[in-house]
Design a protein around this motif. Structure first.
Motif, PDB file in Angstrom:
ATOM      1  N   ILE A 146       0.897  -1.260  -0.017  1.00  0.00           N
ATOM      2  CA  ILE A 146       0.153  -0.244  -0.099  1.00  0.00           C
ATOM      3  C   ILE A 146       0.762   1.281  -0.032  1.00  0.00           C
ATOM      4  N   THR A 147       1.919   1.252   0.797  1.00  0.00           N
ATOM      5  CA  THR A 147       2.718   2.577   0.836  1.00  0.00           C
ATOM      6  C   THR A 147       3.696   2.748  -0.262  1.00  0.00           C
ATOM      7  N   SER A 148       4.373   1.534  -0.589  1.00  0.00           N
ATOM      8  CA  SER A 148       5.101   1.690  -1.686  1.00  0.00           C
ATOM      9  C   SER A 148       4.659   2.147  -2.856  1.00  0.00           C
ATOM     10  N   ALA A 149       3.408   1.607  -3.284  1.00  0.00           N
ATOM     11  CA  ALA A 149       2.855   1.990  -4.476  1.00  0.00           C
ATOM     12  C   ALA A 149       2.426   3.332  -4.467  1.00  0.00           C
ATOM     13  N   PHE A 150       1.971   3.741  -3.352  1.00  0.00           N
ATOM     14  CA  PHE A 150       1.720   5.170  -3.074  1.00  0.00           C
ATOM     15  C   PHE A 150       3.002   6.123  -3.231  1.00  0.00           C
ATOM     16  N   LEU A 151       4.117   5.847  -2.696  1.00  0.00           N
ATOM     17  CA  LEU A 151       5.323   6.343  -2.995  1.00  0.00           C
ATOM     18  C   LEU A 151       5.923   6.438  -4.446  1.00  0.00           C
ATOM     19  N   SER A 152       5.732   5.135  -4.950  1.00  0.00           N
ATOM     20  CA  SER A 152       5.942   5.024  -6.485  1.00  0.00           C
ATOM     21  C   SER A 152       4.979   6.128  -7.167  1.00  0.00           C
ATOM     22  N   VAL A 153       3.791   6.208  -7.080  1.00  0.00           N
ATOM     23  CA  VAL A 153       2.802   7.037  -7.855  1.00  0.00           C
ATOM     24  C   VAL A 153       3.503   8.763  -7.664  1.00  0.00           C
ATOM     25  N   SER A 154       3.772   8.869  -6.459  1.00  0.00           N
ATOM     26  CA  SER A 154       4.158  10.153  -6.097  1.00  0.00           C
ATOM     27  C   SER A 154       5.359  10.608  -6.561  1.00  0.00           C
ATOM     28  N   ILE A 155       6.255   9.606  -6.853  1.00  0.00           N
ATOM     29  CA  ILE A 155       7.533  10.265  -7.708  1.00  0.00           C
ATOM     30  C   ILE A 155       7.341  10.130  -9.122  1.00  0.00           C
ATOM     31  N   ALA A 156       6.481   9.293  -9.564  1.00  0.00           N
ATOM     32  CA  ALA A 156       6.245   9.037 -11.269  1.00  0.00           C
ATOM     33  C   ALA A 156       5.181  10.397 -11.604  1.00  0.00           C
ATOM     34  N   PHE A 157       4.268  10.789 -10.946  1.00  0.00           N
ATOM     35  CA  PHE A 157       3.278  11.644 -11.494  1.00  0.00           C
ATOM     36  C   PHE A 157       4.085  12.994 -11.788  1.00  0.00           C
TER      37      PHE A 157
ATOM     38  N   ALA B 211      14.625   2.105 -15.823  1.00  0.00           N
ATOM     39  CA  ALA B 211      15.796   1.373 -15.523  1.00  0.00           C
ATOM     40  C   ALA B 211      15.601   0.022 -14.844  1.00  0.00           C
ATOM     41  N   PRO B 212      15.168   0.231 -13.575  1.00  0.00           N
ATOM     42  CA  PRO B 212      14.904  -0.775 -12.604  1.00  0.00           C
ATOM     43  C   PRO B 212      14.187  -2.045 -13.186  1.00  0.00           C
ATOM     44  N   PHE B 213      13.140  -1.717 -14.172  1.00  0.00           N
ATOM     45  CA  PHE B 213      12.406  -2.712 -14.598  1.00  0.00           C
ATOM     46  C   PHE B 213      12.915  -3.586 -15.733  1.00  0.00           C
ATOM     47  N   MET B 214      13.981  -2.820 -16.341  1.00  0.00           N
ATOM     48  CA  MET B 214      14.767  -3.572 -17.444  1.00  0.00           C
ATOM     49  C   MET B 214      15.842  -4.681 -16.979  1.00  0.00           C
TER      50      MET B 214
ATOM     51  N   THR C  83       8.677   2.533 -12.494  1.00  0.00           N
ATOM     52  CA  THR C  83       8.420   2.273 -13.771  1.00  0.00           C
ATOM     53  C   THR C  83       6.976   1.984 -14.106  1.00  0.00           C
ATOM     54  N   LEU C  84       6.196   1.282 -13.409  1.00  0.00           N
ATOM     55  CA  LEU C  84       4.862   1.012 -13.811  1.00  0.00           C
ATOM     56  C   LEU C  84       3.871   2.205 -13.718  1.00  0.00           C
ATOM     57  N   PRO C  85       3.923   2.982 -12.610  1.00  0.00           N
ATOM     58  CA  PRO C  85       3.089   4.336 -12.757  1.00  0.00           C
ATOM     59  C   PRO C  85       3.762   5.371 -13.687  1.00  0.00           C
ATOM     60  N   LEU C  86       5.080   5.445 -13.875  1.00  0.00           N
ATOM     61  CA  LEU C  86       5.541   6.265 -14.717  1.00  0.00           C
ATOM     62  C   LEU C  86       5.174   6.159 -16.129  1.00  0.00           C
ATOM     63  N   VAL C  87       4.961   4.523 -16.491  1.00  0.00           N
ATOM     64  CA  VAL C  87       4.469   4.477 -17.880  1.00  0.00           C
ATOM     65  C   VAL C  87       3.169   4.634 -18.214  1.00  0.00           C
ATOM     66  N   THR C  88       2.227   4.239 -17.128  1.00  0.00           N
ATOM     67  CA  THR C  88       1.083   4.393 -17.275  1.00  0.00           C
ATOM     68  C   THR C  88       0.489   5.978 -17.459  1.00  0.00           C
ATOM     69  N   ILE C  89       1.067   6.667 -16.326  1.00  0.00           N
ATOM     70  CA  ILE C  89       0.728   8.102 -16.357  1.00  0.00           C
ATOM     71  C   ILE C  89       1.279   8.839 -17.502  1.00  0.00           C
TER      72      ILE C  89
ATOM     73  N   ALA D 105       1.817  -1.178  -9.257  1.00  0.00           N
ATOM     74  CA  ALA D 105       2.646  -1.300  -8.514  1.00  0.00           C
ATOM     75  C   ALA D 105       2.308  -1.935  -7.251  1.00  0.00           C
ATOM     76  N   PHE D 106       1.048  -1.898  -6.665  1.00  0.00           N
ATOM     77  CA  PHE D 106       0.477  -2.775  -5.744  1.00  0.00           C
ATOM     78  C   PHE D 106       0.781  -3.927  -5.712  1.00  0.00           C
ATOM     79  N   VAL D 107       0.240  -4.729  -6.990  1.00  0.00           N
ATOM     80  CA  VAL D 107       0.132  -6.034  -7.199  1.00  0.00           C
ATOM     81  C   VAL D 107       1.414  -6.785  -7.351  1.00  0.00           C
TER      82      VAL D 107
END
Lengths: 351, 284, 272
Positions: C68-79, C102-105, C147-153, C198-200
């Motif tokens: 829950i928290t890491s997905a939130f943090l991911s989105v907060s960086i990506a957006f 990069a991390p996903f590659m 990477t995931l929210p970065l790509v979708t957003i 990111a959550f899943v």
């Protein structure tokens, strides 16, 4: 002075000059069309007026006030975009009232104004619908209503009707013109369709290669094109090379052609272009004598029912004549004929 | 959306926080790891600063050379199989109607998100003596007694293909779903059978997409670290497993870092190659 | 390839994709505490154990907190990064975007080791116990899955027509107002799907969580792997089943409320 004024406006993208040295006055309350082929700079000019681009050189003045550095959101002009650019997440009413909403108007005010505007564009009863539920013509009206929400001083439209089919487009042209006259709002429309410009405009600004070619009433651009580009772009025109022999005569393929009008600054002996509208050209039987005739040979006949187009080759020039079925010549393809260019129809253009 | 570069602190404010986060928590760890790969290992502590190439020299030993060779071999094999199955699969999927495509995508994404631990556990069950496929074969009378098929090279290979398959599908999906259906129709009109059309038109047209999918999945499979432990024997340990093992169990972080840097260079080279292929595709 | 051949092929792929899931489902319903398939007896007790046995419940709690928290943090960086790149298109935003991808590659073990070394060193430097803390896992997951929210957003922002933004500005909207009234509502579905991805994936992630805090903060995948090595229990299977269901639910919801094929890189409905 009242109205919009552009002073020596230029816009350069990299090494490409999209707009060059444009100085124009848009009188208060007039309907002006910026007309030209694609890439001529007309849309850039409109975007410069809207404040969506900043000019590289020159100034934009409204009622004497310098707006050049003002961003779009401070100018309070209404604009209709080519794609219409309706907000997909808002209803029709919310789209129309957007400008009021971001200025903090309360909901009843927003709704009342949206209703008024939708009635103005004759689109009642759709205020709560979603944009996706509207037809192309309805969206068009929503975009117009939305642009008028703030009673703007200037109403800008970028190819607003290009997404509509031909019939609807013609109807909307008339409607847009009537709406503009009713509101008396200064309007600038960008279009590449000269028919559209002819239908709606008080003044047509013809552009090519980033420069203004002619500013005139629609009829004048047709009857007295300022140069070969305008003559060719507005309607169809035969452009024939000639040499000026005297102020009343030019030589075309060795024959003297009488002319009635001369542009300024052309002297005897100069290379000029004669512009003659096809409907003014007459095809006469070979050997029949008369003024302003050159000899040629028919290369093609196109019978369109309502009119007949005859193409004749006269030395190195292809000359098109359009006539009614009653004037149809008896000649056939390959027959020699005389092509008459009546003096009043010959517009002399500088080269 | 806008060509104008941002001006001043206010317009830059949006990017400051993500930039700081990425620099501190992504760039810095890699920088430190690079430095540590040259450090000297100290028993009982983690390491001490130094500059020595011993960690790198150590992969040249036969043991790690073999591990590297095996990692590359099995990753290449698994990704080749993944692509060979996923390409026709994705092609068929993109020709389906939208609702059917969405259902497949949901399933593919669900499998993709499955933890490697779960995939390892599931396949070790499927291939086990007590709960596996062999029981069904016994029940059908095809086998006399249930057998254990794991750990084994083939079990590991199956696991890796299963792991990489959904990823391959998603890498291929954009290229295949944008493929003009008229291309296949034109080929059919010229008299090619569907089979010929697939191999003579669809596959060559998407050669670059297939190559880049292969490389992406190869890198993805290189990263597998649980499957070799669960489905493979010790000699099937890949570089990823050795990195974990060196870092966590042997406490030799400098050596693990050197291995990781090396693996990263291999992966980066391959990923850049993919991007190069991608650019070629755009400017044919 | 004709339709029959195609259907057999697709059916075979479906069967192989589903086989492990079916076995997990069967095993999780076993009565005895043994790995048996087909299941013997029928019991839901392993699902009950998941939320009643303290160590499993603890792993559930850890996994949920981290996801829950890491997905939130991911989105907060990506957006903000995606927005900045979309708004200004400057080269340093592109570089940051590349860093975010990069991390996903790369093979995850590399990033995981980087995090391990980082938390150990920074912890020593600041004299804090960061290595082995749940904070370290959360931040590491946030970066790892950015990477995931970065790509979708980014996809969502790209799908906003430029003229819509311009229209808003001709109606008097400044950057801030346009962001609030146009950009945010239009990009919201993509924010949510970025969060969901990111959550899943955080829920299922093993190696980073293990390297950063595996011995102190046990997540469900770590717990499963440990049970796999030190003694079998059908609870593992029940966790796996729950995970599959969560993933299908989340992606199903994304598909229901968004355009999943477009999110995966197909042209959108309108363009085709």
């Amino acid at each position: 002075m009242a109205g919009l004024r552009l002073e020596e406006i230029g816009k350069i993208y990299g090494s490409l000059a999209a707009v060059q040295d444009v100085t124009l006055d848009f009188p208060q309350g007039k309907f002006v069309c910026l007309l030209g082929p694609s890439g001529c700079g007309k849309t850039t000019l409109l975007r410069l007026i809207a404040g969506l681009e900043t000019p590289t050189t020159g100034r934009v003045l409204l009622d004497g006030k310098d707006l050049t550095e003002w961003p779009a959101h401070k100018r309070e002009f209404g604009m209709v975009f080519q794609s219409l650019a309706l907000f997909p997440h808002l209803t029709v009413g919310e789209n129309v009232a957007y400008a009021l909403r971001i200025r903090g108007a309360d909901r009843p005010t927003q709704r009342k104004r949206a209703q008024e505007l939708l009635e103005l564009v004759r689109l009642p009863g759709v205020i709560d619908r979603h944009i996706s539920q509207l037809s192309g013509g309805q969206r068009q009206r929503v975009a117009i209503a939305r642009a008028l929400a703030l009673n703007p001083k200037l109403f800008l439209l970028d190819e607003p009707l290009s997404a509509l089919d031909a019939k609807l487009r013609e109807a909307m042209q008339v409607e847009l013109r009537l709406l503009q006259q009713r509101l008396g709002i200064s309007t600038i429309v960008v279009t590449h369709d000269q028919r559209e410009a002819m239908t709606m405009a008080d003044i047509v600004v013809i552009m090519d290669h980033g420069r203004v070619q002619q500013v005139a009433s629609p009829l004048d651009t047709y009857r007295s094109p300022a140069n070969a580009f305008v003559a060719d772009f507005i309607g169809t025109s035969n452009l024939i090379a000639a040499i000026l022999q005297s102020p009343t005569s030019a030589s075309v393929q060795g024959r003297a052609i009488r002319i009635e009008r001369l542009p300024q600054g052309v002297s005897t002996g100069a290379q000029v272009t004669l512009s003659v509208r096809p409907e003014e050209v007459h095809i006469r039987p070979a050997g029949e004598a008369g003024e302003n005739r050159i000899s040629g040979e028919i290369t093609f006949i196109r019978d369109l029912g309502a009119s007949i187009e005859v193409t004749a080759r006269c030395a190195d020039a292809e000359i098109l004549a359009v006539m009614t079925p009653r004037e149809r010549p008896s000649a056939r393809i390959g027959d020699p004929v005389m092509v008459e260019l009546p003096a009043p129809a010959c517009v002399v253009l500088k080269q | 959306m806008n060509g104008a570069p941002p001006k001043g602190l206010q317009q830059h404010s949006a990017v400051i926080y993500p930039a700081v986060m990425l620099l501190i928590f992504f760039v810095a760890p890699f920088g430190i790891m690079l430095a540590v790969s040259f450090y000297h290992r100290v028993e009982s502590a983690f390491y001490e600063p130094a500059f020595e190439l011993a960690n790198y020299a150590r992969f040249l030993t036969a043991f790690f050379g073999k591990a590297l060779g095996f990692s590359i071999w099995i990753a290449a094999l698994a990704s080749a199989i993944s692509v060979a199955v996923a390409f026709p699969f994705t092609y068929f999927m993109t020709r389906l109607g939208r609702p059917a495509q969405v259902r497949w995508l949901v399933l593919i994404l669900a499998v993709l998100s499955l933890s490697e631990v779960i995939i390892g556990f599931a396949w070790s069950s499927l291939l086990s003596r007590t709960a596996g496929v062999s029981n069904i074969l016994v029940w059908l009378g095809l086998m006399a007694q249930p057998e254990a098929w794991t750990p084994a090279f083939s079990a590991l290979l199956i696991g890796l293909v299963y792991l990489g398959f959904p990823y391959t599908v998603l890498v291929l999906y954009p290229a295949l779903s944008r493929l003009d259906p008229e291309l296949a129709q034109a080929s059919r009109m010229l008299g090619a059978s569907p089979f010929k059309t697939f191999f003579l038109v669809i596959v060559p047209v998407l050669r670059n997409a297939i190559m880049s999918a292969f490389i992406m999945v190869f890198v993805f499979d290189l990263g597998a670290y649980i499957l070799p432990q669960v489905l493979g024997k010790p000699e099937h340990w890949t570089l990823s497993v050795h990195i974990t093992d060196q870092a966590v169990f042997q406490s030799n972080i400098p050596f693990a870092a050197a291995l990781a840097i090396f693996l990263m260079l291999v992966s980066l080279a391959l990923v850049s190659l993919t991007m190069l292929l991608g650019q070629q595709r755009r400017t044919p | 390839m004709n339709n029959i051949g195609r259907n057999i092929f697709m059916g075979a792929v479906l069967a192989v994709l589903l086989a492990p899931l079916v076995v997990l489902g069967g095993v999780s319903l076993n009565e005895p505490k043994q790995l048996l398939f087909p299941p013997e007896g029928f019991s839901l007790k392993w699902y009950v154990e998941l939320i009643t046995l303290p160590d499993w419940l603890n792993a559930v709690k850890n996994s949920l907190i981290i996801a829950i928290t890491s997905a939130f943090l991911s989105v907060s960086i990506a957006f903000p990064l995606a927005y900045f790149l979309w708004r200004y298109r400057v080269f340093y935003a592109r570089i940051l975007f590349g860093l975010g991808l990069a991390p996903f590659m790369l093979p995850p073990v590399i990033t995981a080791l980087g995090f391990l070394i980082f938390w150990v060193d920074v912890g020593q430097l600041l004299n804090l116990q960061l290595y082995g803390s749940i904070i370290a896992t959360i931040v590491s997951h946030a970066i790892f899955f950015v990477t995931l929210p970065l790509v979708t957003i980014s996809l969502g922002l790209e799908s906003i027509e430029a003229q819509v933004i311009e229209a808003a500005s001709t109606m008097g909207g400044d950057d801030r107002t346009i962001f609030r009234t146009v950009v945010l509502p239009l990009v919201r579905p993509y924010l949510i799907s970025g969060y969901a991805f990111a959550f899943v994936l955080s829920l299922n992630e093993y190696i980073v969580a293990y390297m950063v805090a595996g011995f102190t903060v046990e997540t469900l995948p770590i717990k499963i792997f440990n049970s796999l090595r030190y003694g079998y229990t059908p609870v593992m299977a029940s966790v796996a089943v729950v995970f599959v269901l969560v993933a299908i639910l989340v992606f199903g919801l994304i598909a229901r409320f968004g355009d999943l094929p477009k999110l995966m890189g197909a042209w959108s409905n309108k363009e085709t």
